[in-house]
Write a protein that holds these residues in place. Sequence first.
Motif, mmCIF file in Angstrom:
data_model
loop_
_atom_site.group_PDB
_atom_site.id
_atom_site.type_symbol
_atom_site.label_atom_id
_atom_site.label_comp_id
_atom_site.label_asym_id
_atom_site.label_seq_id
_atom_site.Cartn_x
_atom_site.Cartn_y
_atom_site.Cartn_z
ATOM 1 N N ARG A 1 0.830 -1.201 0.000
ATOM 2 C CA ARG A 1 0.000 0.000 0.000
ATOM 3 C C ARG A 1 0.869 1.258 0.000
ATOM 4 O O ARG A 1 0.619 2.197 -0.757
ATOM 5 C CB ARG A 1 -0.937 0.007 1.211
ATOM 6 N N CYS A 2 1.914 1.267 0.812
ATOM 7 C CA CYS A 2 2.828 2.422 0.866
ATOM 8 C C CYS A 2 3.526 2.632 -0.473
ATOM 9 O O CYS A 2 3.664 3.771 -0.936
ATOM 10 C CB CYS A 2 3.871 2.223 1.964
ATOM 11 N N VAL A 3 3.952 1.558 -1.095
ATOM 12 C CA VAL A 3 4.633 1.664 -2.381
ATOM 13 C C VAL A 3 3.671 2.183 -3.449
ATOM 14 O O VAL A 3 4.019 3.079 -4.229
ATOM 15 C CB VAL A 3 5.257 0.309 -2.797
ATOM 16 N N HIS A 4 2.454 1.658 -3.484
ATOM 17 C CA HIS A 4 1.473 2.139 -4.459
ATOM 18 C C HIS A 4 1.158 3.613 -4.239
ATOM 19 O O HIS A 4 1.023 4.376 -5.202
ATOM 20 C CB HIS A 4 0.195 1.302 -4.406
ATOM 21 N N SER A 5 1.057 4.019 -2.996
ATOM 22 C CA SER A 5 0.814 5.425 -2.681
ATOM 23 C C SER A 5 1.966 6.283 -3.187
ATOM 24 O O SER A 5 1.750 7.361 -3.769
ATOM 25 C CB SER A 5 0.642 5.597 -1.168
#
Length: 183
Positions: free
Chosen positions: A110-114
């Motif tokens: 999720r952090c990477v996609h954000s």
Amino acid sequence: MSDSINGIDTFKELYTDYFQAVWGFCNTYLKDREQAMDATQETFFKLYERLDDSYTKRNAVAFIYITAKNICMDILRRNKFKTEDAEQLKDELPSEDSFLEEIATQEMIRCVHSAINQLSGRSLEIATLALEGKSNPEIADVLGISLNSVKSLKKEMYTKLRKIIGHEYIILFFAKHLLHVDK
């Protein structure tokens, strides 16, 4: 978002930020896309019913994952009763540690996609194509650029992502599992 939770806007923000991660979490255990979608929707429905001013964002996120885990466990139990002896269920359900590990994995993703959503231009194009599973030669072909350009642009992209995320372990996870650096 402030630490205190209130209102429909906060629910929308949590839904937008966490829906895909919770779906991935549920799908890992249920191994059925439709059941995972149902479990994720039920999780957010329960959050919506209970969300009030006493929740912090941290409480809400914990609630989301605990609720998703419980819903998945219920679905796995129901599926097990349909197919096999219930006594075997205890040995085959995921452990608490595996749930925690999966939460950590989904949060990293999720952090990477954000962070990727904050990129622009070629960096965003390359990250998107890599996440689709395309190799460096395939990315070069799609974008009409040389293989060396793809490699160079990927290095620039990693630099930008490091600045956005600030946690090198996430970049390493991203590089190893999602962008196929060696191709």
